[in-house]
Write an enzyme that holds these catalytic residues in place. Structure first.
Site, PDB file in Angstrom:
ATOM      1  CG  ASN A 151      -0.274  -0.401   2.491  1.00  0.00           C
ATOM      2  OD1 ASN A 151       0.318  -1.481   2.586  1.00  0.00           O
ATOM      3  ND2 ASN A 151      -0.338   0.451   3.479  1.00  0.00           N
ATOM      4  CD  GLN A 179      -3.367  -0.257  -1.566  1.00  0.00           C
ATOM      5  OE1 GLN A 179      -3.326   0.288  -2.670  1.00  0.00           O
ATOM      6  NE2 GLN A 179      -3.908   0.328  -0.524  1.00  0.00           N
ATOM      7  CG  HIS A 201     -12.252   1.710   1.828  1.00  0.00           C
ATOM      8  ND1 HIS A 201     -11.274   2.646   1.987  1.00  0.00           N
ATOM      9  CD2 HIS A 201     -11.932   0.693   2.660  1.00  0.00           C
ATOM     10  CE1 HIS A 201     -10.387   2.219   2.891  1.00  0.00           C
ATOM     11  NE2 HIS A 201     -10.771   1.026   3.307  1.00  0.00           N
ATOM     12  CB  THR A 237     -28.025  -7.815  10.488  1.00  0.00           C
ATOM     13  OG1 THR A 237     -28.683  -8.500  11.551  1.00  0.00           O
ATOM     14  CG2 THR A 237     -29.018  -7.513   9.382  1.00  0.00           C
ATOM     15  CB  CYS A 325      -1.671   3.562   9.679  1.00  0.00           C
ATOM     16  SG  CYS A 325      -2.649   2.647   8.496  1.00  0.00           S
TER      17      CYS A 325
HETATM   18  C1  LIG Z   1      -6.412  -0.391   3.293  1.00  0.00           C
HETATM   19  C2  LIG Z   1      -5.686  -1.652   3.517  1.00  0.00           C
HETATM   20  C3  LIG Z   1      -6.084  -2.574   4.502  1.00  0.00           C
HETATM   21  C4  LIG Z   1      -7.211  -2.290   5.455  1.00  0.00           C
HETATM   22  O1  LIG Z   1      -8.450  -2.282   4.827  1.00  0.00           O
HETATM   23  P1  LIG Z   1      -9.680  -1.578   5.589  1.00  0.00           P
HETATM   24  O2  LIG Z   1     -10.870  -1.950   4.788  1.00  0.00           O
HETATM   25  O3  LIG Z   1      -9.400  -0.129   5.595  1.00  0.00           O
HETATM   26  O4  LIG Z   1      -9.713  -2.168   6.960  1.00  0.00           O
HETATM   27  C5  LIG Z   1      -5.389  -3.759   4.631  1.00  0.00           C
HETATM   28  N1  LIG Z   1      -4.350  -4.031   3.822  1.00  0.00           N
HETATM   29  C6  LIG Z   1      -3.933  -3.194   2.863  1.00  0.00           C
HETATM   30  C7  LIG Z   1      -2.792  -3.577   1.998  1.00  0.00           C
HETATM   31  C8  LIG Z   1      -4.573  -1.967   2.693  1.00  0.00           C
HETATM   32  O5  LIG Z   1      -4.142  -1.121   1.755  1.00  0.00           O
END
Ligand SMILES: *Cc1c(COP(=O)(O)O)cnc(C)c1O
Length: 401
Positions: A151, A179, A201, A237, A325
């Protein structure tokens, strides 16, 4: 100009995706687990989305389980396999030192519980080799967990080769493909993975919805206990609207992937060349091969990453320092340190992550803005004063693409 260049952190919901979601936030609100027709319509929509997700990664619908996010999928895969198979197989886990915190922090917690973890070091470009994985396998190896694509820097690991090795040694194999899915081709059969995490997302669907692929016959224990949803494996749910959105988005991402990749990789290369050729003392952290189409990570020496982000923001550009993060904290990114960058250099790093909505004009604006704010920040830095006195800009090697 406003430029959103933080798509590796999260993406904007595609308007077409939002459109298919809306009925499930309004009139189609029924509980999918009930028998009246209002509920059945909803459960049919969920099963349709499950087919869309399965198809996108070469899986069977019965191997897809919806979760609340990529983080949950990673936690479930690792914890679920450990609690189910430790007695039979052992307490040793193999991973890399550049995984997402959803994996690394889970493993750190498990080390305190008696698990032994081998963190394979990546090379200067952010890759591990299949040989490293093979050499690390022991009789008590329970699981290999290696991310498909990183990422922060965008390196794509040799998952197919690692999958072959895992299969040959009969070790379970999980990959965090959050990713990768929707951005590069992902196929669970070619990769020979047993578990694969994805998150909606990151491909223009809403936040708070993810999935875990679990190969037929692999039986991780549940992370959550509760009702019978997701065939008894993931109670709670269903988040119907988000699930429907995830299905539509993944279908579209795969359908438009080739065309988008062609466009985005041109923007990526233009951005990298524009920065490397025009700003002295930059280090390219994105690899030169096997990389994601839209991820650009560059260290700008003699500059604080936080001030860089602040000035980018003041100029309308959304970017991030290493990982989302890590920004806001003073610890430099574990991924950049794993590449061998010194602390100060890792600190002055910026990640731009592009998608199909970005344009050439935006990329040129980023380059121009980076030039002017780098000059401004360096002019204020005492470190830079010494550097600019001692050496000339000609030292840098031009980037040829
Ligand atoms: C964004 C991401 C996650 C976490 O996903 P979320 O849906 O935000 O919890 C885990 N691994 C990688 C490589 C990411 O880029």
């Amino acid at each position: 100009m406003f430029v959103y260049a933080d798509n590796a952190a999260t993406t904007k919901i595609d308007p077409e995706v939002l459109k298919v979601m809306l009925p499930f936030l309004k009139e189609n609100f029924g509980n999918p687990s009930t028998f009246y027709s209002k509920g059945r319509e909803v459960s049919l929509a969920i099963e349709h989305a499950r087919e869309q997700v399965a198809q996108a990664i070469g899986a069977k619908p019965s191997e897809i389980y919806f979760t609340s996010c990529g983080t949950e999928s990673d936690n479930w895969a690792i914890r679920g396999i450990a609690s189910r198979y430790t007695e039979k197989r052992g307490k040793h886990i193999i991973t890399t030192n550049i995984e997402h915190h959803a994996v690394l922090h889970t493993l750190k917690a498990m080390e305190k519980e008696g698990y032994e973890v081998t963190y394979l070091p990546v090379d200067r470009e952010g890759f591990i080799s299949p040989h490293q994985v093979e050499d690390a396998i022991r009789p008590d190896t329970l699981l290999i967990t290696v991310m498909t694509a990183n990422n922060e820097i965008g390196s794509v690991q040799p998952i197919v080769e690692i999958g072959k090795i895992a299969r040959a040694h009969k070790v379970l194999f999980h990959t965090d493909a959050v990713q990768a899915v929707g951005h590069i081709p992902v196929n669970v059969e070619e990769m020979q993975v047993d578990l694969l995490s994805l998150s909606a997302h990151k491909f223009c669907a809403p936040k708070g919805i993810g999935a875990l692929y679990i190969r037929k016959g692999v039986l991780p224990n549940n992370l959550l206990q509760g009702g019978g949803q997701e065939r008894g494996k993931r109670p709670g749910t269903e988040n119907t609207a988000a699930i429907v959105g995830m299905g539509a988005a993944i279908e579209k991402a795969v359908r438009t992937m080739e065309q988008n990749t062609a466009k985005i990789s041109v923007l990526r290369d233009r951005l990298i060349a524009g920065i490397m050729n025009n700003i002295p003392y930059c280090i390219r952290n994105t690899p030169t091969h096997d990389m994601l189409p839209g991820t650009v990570n560059i260290s700008v020496r003699y500059i604080e990453g936080e001030s860089l982000l602040l000035l980018l923001d003041m100029n309308g550009i959304c970017a991030s320092s290493g990982s989302a993060c890590a920004s806001g904290s003073l610890d430099p990114s574990h991924v950049l340190l794993a590449l061998g960058l010194p602390h100060e250099t890792a600190h002055g790093s910026v990640r731009f992550s592009l998608n199909h909505e970005n344009t050439i004009e935006q990329v040129d604006y980023i380059i121009q803005t980076m030039q002017s704010i780098t000059t401004r920040l360096r002019d204020m830095s005492p470190l830079w004063e010494n550097v600019s006195k001692e050496s000339s800009f000609q030292e840098k090697e031009p980037v040829v693409l």
